[in-house]
Design a protein around this motif. Structure first.
Motif, PDB file in Angstrom:
ATOM      1  N   ALA A 133     -22.490  27.152 -15.006  1.00 11.10           N
ATOM      2  CA  ALA A 133     -21.871  26.119 -14.736  1.00 11.10           C
ATOM      3  C   ALA A 133     -20.678  25.900 -15.364  1.00 11.10           C
ATOM      4  N   ALA A 169     -19.810  28.969  -7.819  1.00  5.24           N
ATOM      5  CA  ALA A 169     -20.060  27.601  -8.217  1.00  5.24           C
ATOM      6  C   ALA A 169     -18.870  27.049  -8.447  1.00  5.24           C
ATOM      7  N   ALA A 201     -21.871  22.548  -9.845  1.00  9.33           N
ATOM      8  CA  ALA A 201     -22.083  23.750 -10.142  1.00  9.33           C
ATOM      9  C   ALA A 201     -23.541  24.367 -10.574  1.00  9.33           C
ATOM     10  N   MET A 202     -24.050  23.298 -11.217  1.00  7.41           N
ATOM     11  CA  MET A 202     -25.529  23.510 -11.610  1.00  7.41           C
ATOM     12  C   MET A 202     -26.370  23.641 -10.500  1.00  7.41           C
TER      13      MET A 202
END
Length: 231
Positions: A19, A100, A161-162
């Motif tokens: 991330a 991501a 993104a996580m």
């Protein structure tokens, strides 16, 4: 959290790494694209806007498959990366970062674009009439004013993104220690008997990290906005 083993914490660490890299790599192009969309009118403006937001409306698996076709070892871009630099992205953590970044990119661009559109162009025009170059106007006037939106967009992209799963698992699979992020680890734990507790613990970690990023985003945006306003 005591139910989390080394493999689960490895997935947490990898998710944070993916991330962070995805966010840092997305900010410069995101800022450039947001500026083009907010301040310029050109042939293809609507097409660019559509391409930027495409990952939001496409199924993530489709995005991942397109990445695999493009950046796989036999894909046009993947073959170039391998032939020229000896780099491969498919089934690597760097590919997870790319997936991501692409999934988070629309959120980042949207936040920065809204911040740019809120800036009064007359402020920039006044600085330009005093002899400041376009680059100096952007660095000294525009950028400080949009900084709250940029920070908010970056942290929102980090949170997205996580939690990315569909595009990531399609493009880089679910390899322990290499591409297994929090989302794919939860999926893996749910496929084995007795893995529900570990999956639930990872869900808690994921929620805590995502909420933390959103709260920090809000706090930073307000703090920077007050500083810009001179309060």
């Amino acid at each position: 959290m005591e139910t989390l083993g080394p493999e689960a914490w490895q997935a947490v660490a990898l998710s944070l790494r993916v991330a962070l890299v995805a966010t840092l790599a997305s900010v410069p192009p995101g800022l450039a694209v947001a500026y083009l969309l907010a301040r310029r009118r050109f042939p293809g403006h609507a097409l660019l806007n559509g391409l930027v937001h495409l990952p939001l409306i496409l199924p993530p698996v489709v995005t991942g498959y397109l990445l695999l076709l493009s950046f796989g070892r036999q894909g046009p871009l993947g073959a170039l990366l391998w032939d020229w630099f000896g780099v491969t992205l498919a089934f690597r953590w760097t590919g997870a970062a790319l997936a991501a970044a692409i999934m988070a990119f629309p959120l980042l661009v949207r936040a920065i674009r809204l911040a740019l559109e809120a800036v009064d162009p007359k402020l920039e025009e006044a600085a330009a009439t005093l002899g400041a170059s376009r680059a100096r106007v952007f660095l000294t006037i525009t950028l400080p004013l949009i900084l709250p939106g940029l920070l908010a967009g970056a942290l929102l992209g980090f949170a997205k993104a996580m939690g990315e799963f569909g595009a990531t698992i399609t493009f880089v699979s679910n390899i322990p220690g290499e591409t297994r992020t929090i989302a794919s680890a939860i999926y893996a734990f749910l496929q084995i008997p007795g893995g529900e507790r570990a999956a639930l613990a990872l869900v808690g970690v994921s929620v805590a990290l995502s909420m933390g990023a959103l709260l920090v985003s809000e706090w930073l945006a307000r703090r920077v906005a007050r500083r810009v306003a001179g309060q």
